[in-house]
Motif scaffolding. Structure first.
Motif, PDB file in Angstrom:
ATOM      1  N   LYS A  45     107.071 -20.845  77.048  1.00 26.81           N
ATOM      2  CA  LYS A  45     108.017 -21.468  76.116  1.00 26.81           C
ATOM      3  C   LYS A  45     109.112 -20.478  75.714  1.00 26.81           C
ATOM      4  N   LEU A  46     108.717 -19.248  75.423  1.00 26.67           N
ATOM      5  CA  LEU A  46     109.702 -18.234  75.034  1.00 26.67           C
ATOM      6  C   LEU A  46     110.641 -17.895  76.198  1.00 26.67           C
ATOM      7  N   GLN A  47     110.082 -17.905  77.401  1.00 23.72           N
ATOM      8  CA  GLN A  47     110.906 -17.630  78.571  1.00 23.72           C
ATOM      9  C   GLN A  47     111.949 -18.730  78.771  1.00 23.72           C
ATOM     10  N   ASP A  48     111.537 -19.972  78.520  1.00 26.75           N
ATOM     11  CA  ASP A  48     112.449 -21.111  78.652  1.00 26.75           C
ATOM     12  C   ASP A  48     113.540 -21.086  77.578  1.00 26.75           C
ATOM     13  N   GLN A  49     113.190 -20.620  76.385  1.00 21.84           N
ATOM     14  CA  GLN A  49     114.101 -20.695  75.254  1.00 21.84           C
ATOM     15  C   GLN A  49     115.001 -19.464  75.091  1.00 21.84           C
ATOM     16  N   THR A  50     114.712 -18.407  75.842  1.00 23.03           N
ATOM     17  CA  THR A  50     115.537 -17.196  75.767  1.00 23.03           C
ATOM     18  C   THR A  50     116.012 -16.821  77.171  1.00 23.03           C
ATOM     19  N   LYS A  51     116.744 -15.727  77.248  1.00 29.33           N
ATOM     20  CA  LYS A  51     117.235 -15.256  78.541  1.00 29.33           C
ATOM     21  C   LYS A  51     116.537 -13.966  78.950  1.00 29.33           C
ATOM     22  N   PHE A  52     115.289 -13.832  78.509  1.00 26.51           N
ATOM     23  CA  PHE A  52     114.487 -12.668  78.865  1.00 26.51           C
ATOM     24  C   PHE A  52     113.446 -13.038  79.924  1.00 26.51           C
ATOM     25  N   THR A  53     113.084 -12.072  80.744  1.00 29.89           N
ATOM     26  CA  THR A  53     112.037 -12.272  81.738  1.00 29.89           C
ATOM     27  C   THR A  53     110.669 -12.097  81.068  1.00 29.89           C
ATOM     28  N   LYS A  54     109.622 -12.462  81.789  1.00 29.91           N
ATOM     29  CA  LYS A  54     108.265 -12.309  81.270  1.00 29.91           C
ATOM     30  C   LYS A  54     107.976 -10.852  80.931  1.00 29.91           C
ATOM     31  N   LYS A  55     108.372  -9.946  81.823  1.00 33.86           N
ATOM     32  CA  LYS A  55     108.127  -8.520  81.616  1.00 33.86           C
ATOM     33  C   LYS A  55     108.888  -8.019  80.395  1.00 33.86           C
ATOM     34  N   GLU A  56     110.130  -8.438  80.240  1.00 36.45           N
ATOM     35  CA  GLU A  56     110.933  -8.019  79.084  1.00 36.45           C
ATOM     36  C   GLU A  56     110.318  -8.516  77.778  1.00 36.45           C
ATOM     37  N   LEU A  57     109.836  -9.761  77.789  1.00 31.84           N
ATOM     38  CA  LEU A  57     109.199 -10.316  76.593  1.00 31.84           C
ATOM     39  C   LEU A  57     107.939  -9.540  76.227  1.00 31.84           C
ATOM     40  N   GLN A  58     107.187  -9.138  77.233  1.00 34.03           N
ATOM     41  CA  GLN A  58     105.971  -8.370  76.979  1.00 34.03           C
ATOM     42  C   GLN A  58     106.302  -7.015  76.351  1.00 34.03           C
ATOM     43  N   VAL A  59     107.326  -6.358  76.876  1.00 31.42           N
ATOM     44  CA  VAL A  59     107.742  -5.058  76.327  1.00 31.42           C
ATOM     45  C   VAL A  59     108.227  -5.220  74.887  1.00 31.42           C
ATOM     46  N   LEU A  60     109.050  -6.255  74.656  1.00 32.48           N
ATOM     47  CA  LEU A  60     109.562  -6.512  73.308  1.00 32.48           C
ATOM     48  C   LEU A  60     108.419  -6.820  72.334  1.00 32.48           C
ATOM     49  N   TYR A  61     107.452  -7.606  72.806  1.00 31.25           N
ATOM     50  CA  TYR A  61     106.344  -7.990  71.931  1.00 31.25           C
ATOM     51  C   TYR A  61     105.469  -6.792  71.582  1.00 31.25           C
ATOM     52  N   ARG A  62     105.222  -5.924  72.566  1.00 29.08           N
ATOM     53  CA  ARG A  62     104.411  -4.737  72.280  1.00 29.08           C
ATOM     54  C   ARG A  62     105.073  -3.882  71.201  1.00 29.08           C
ATOM     55  N   GLY A  63     106.399  -3.705  71.331  1.00 28.64           N
ATOM     56  CA  GLY A  63     107.131  -2.935  70.329  1.00 28.64           C
ATOM     57  C   GLY A  63     107.116  -3.605  68.969  1.00 28.64           C
ATOM     58  N   PHE A  64     107.295  -4.932  68.961  1.00 29.36           N
ATOM     59  CA  PHE A  64     107.313  -5.687  67.705  1.00 29.36           C
ATOM     60  C   PHE A  64     105.945  -5.629  67.031  1.00 29.36           C
ATOM     61  N   LYS A  65     104.887  -5.822  67.812  1.00 31.33           N
ATOM     62  CA  LYS A  65     103.537  -5.833  67.252  1.00 31.33           C
ATOM     63  C   LYS A  65     103.136  -4.441  66.753  1.00 31.33           C
ATOM     64  N   ASN A  66     103.666  -3.423  67.422  1.00 26.96           N
ATOM     65  CA  ASN A  66     103.373  -2.054  66.993  1.00 26.96           C
ATOM     66  C   ASN A  66     103.971  -1.774  65.613  1.00 26.96           C
ATOM     67  N   GLU A  67     105.204  -2.264  65.396  1.00 22.94           N
ATOM     68  CA  GLU A  67     105.871  -2.072  64.106  1.00 22.94           C
ATOM     69  C   GLU A  67     105.409  -3.085  63.064  1.00 22.94           C
ATOM     70  N   CYS A  68     105.025  -4.275  63.523  1.00 28.19           N
ATOM     71  CA  CYS A  68     104.668  -5.370  62.602  1.00 28.19           C
ATOM     72  C   CYS A  68     103.343  -5.992  63.042  1.00 28.19           C
ATOM     73  N   PRO A  69     102.229  -5.324  62.769  1.00 27.61           N
ATOM     74  CA  PRO A  69     100.912  -5.814  63.217  1.00 27.61           C
ATOM     75  C   PRO A  69     100.578  -7.217  62.742  1.00 27.61           C
ATOM     76  N   SER A  70     101.150  -7.629  61.608  1.00 26.47           N
ATOM     77  CA  SER A  70     100.832  -8.956  61.065  1.00 26.47           C
ATOM     78  C   SER A  70     101.526 -10.076  61.838  1.00 26.47           C
ATOM     79  N   GLY A  71     102.485  -9.717  62.702  1.00 25.92           N
ATOM     80  CA  GLY A  71     103.190 -10.740  63.478  1.00 25.92           C
ATOM     81  C   GLY A  71     104.500 -11.182  62.861  1.00 25.92           C
ATOM     82  N   VAL A  72     104.764 -10.754  61.625  1.00 19.09           N
ATOM     83  CA  VAL A  72     106.040 -11.047  60.966  1.00 19.09           C
ATOM     84  C   VAL A  72     106.495  -9.795  60.227  1.00 19.09           C
ATOM     85  N   VAL A  73     107.783  -9.730  59.925  1.00 14.14           N
ATOM     86  CA  VAL A  73     108.310  -8.599  59.172  1.00 14.14           C
ATOM     87  C   VAL A  73     109.110  -9.127  57.985  1.00 14.14           C
ATOM     88  N   ASN A  74     108.863  -8.553  56.798  1.00 16.47           N
ATOM     89  CA  ASN A  74     109.655  -8.951  55.633  1.00 16.47           C
ATOM     90  C   ASN A  74     110.895  -8.059  55.545  1.00 16.47           C
TER      91      ASN A  74
END
Length: 220
Positions: A45-74
């Motif tokens: 779904k994220l691949q369809d809705q953005t212009k990122f590849t699967k690999k790029e999304l995985q890299v972005l998610y790892r970085g996001f989850k590392n900074e924001c373990p709860s899955g969201v950032v205030n």
């Protein structure tokens, strides 16, 4: 049904960060569920809705989850993370405006989806997409037009963030002069505000404005 949703949620998250390991699955389930408040949409779904590849999304998610373990950032955490990229200045006000632009549903937090949707427009969007996003950033009260005061607030926040080390000879009046110059070119009917149509048309027709807009490539 509850168990199915739980399992699907874990599966989607592991697909994103590429970390699924059956051997540690049962050990990590309870820990993940206790620390993560929000799980992102599925990879497809994220691949369809953005212009990122699967690999790029995985890299972005790892970085996001590392900074924001709860899955969201205030907003406060967002400001803290953002300040690391601009240690030479005060990025708090610009980070506030940027957070508002990413928080599209106005719930006070930015999820991974919010983050990648915005990033996809900024980095991979068409000129029109990017200009629309920039207009939304400038339009602080979201009333459909930009005032001089709104543009000045953004410009001041950018100069504060860049700091005196970046622009040692920068005069205090530079942000206001920048805004006056923009408005002379953008406010076609001289009514004191810039509409989305005026903004896009002016940016596309004036090379100097487009070059000035490139500043945002370095601060977003």
């Amino acid at each position: 049904m509850k168990t199915k949703n739980r399992d699907q949620s874990l599966s989607d998250s592991r697909e994103l960060d590429g970390s699924y390991d059956q051997l540690t699955d049962s050990i990590e389930d309870d820990f993940e569920l206790s620390t993560v408040c929000h799980r992102p949409e599925s990879m497809d779904k994220l691949q369809d809705q953005t212009k990122f590849t699967k690999k790029e999304l995985q890299v972005l998610y790892r970085g996001f989850k590392n900074e924001c373990p709860s899955g969201v950032v205030n907003e406060e955490n967002f400001k803290t993370i953002y300040s690391q990229f601009f240690p030479q200045g005060d990025s708090s006000m610009y980070a506030h405006f940027l957070f508002e632009a990413f928080d599209t549903d106005k719930n006070g937090s930015v999820s991974f989806e919010d983050f990648v949707f915005g990033l996809s427009i900024i980095l991979r969007g068409t000129i029109n997409d990017r200009l629309n996003w920039a207009f939304n950033l400038y339009d602080l009260n979201k009333d459909g037009c930009i005032t001089k005061e709104e543009m000045l607030d953004i410009m001041k926040s950018i100069y504060d963030m860049m700091g005196k080390c970046t622009y040692p000879n920068m005069q205090d009046e530079a942000p206001r002069e920048h805004v006056e110059n923009f408005f002379q070119k953008m406010d076609r009917n001289k009514d004191g505000v810039v509409t989305i149509e005026e903004f896009i048309e002016s940016c596309q027709k004036d090379e100097n404005i487009m070059q000035s807009m490139q500043l945002f490539d370095n601060v977003i």
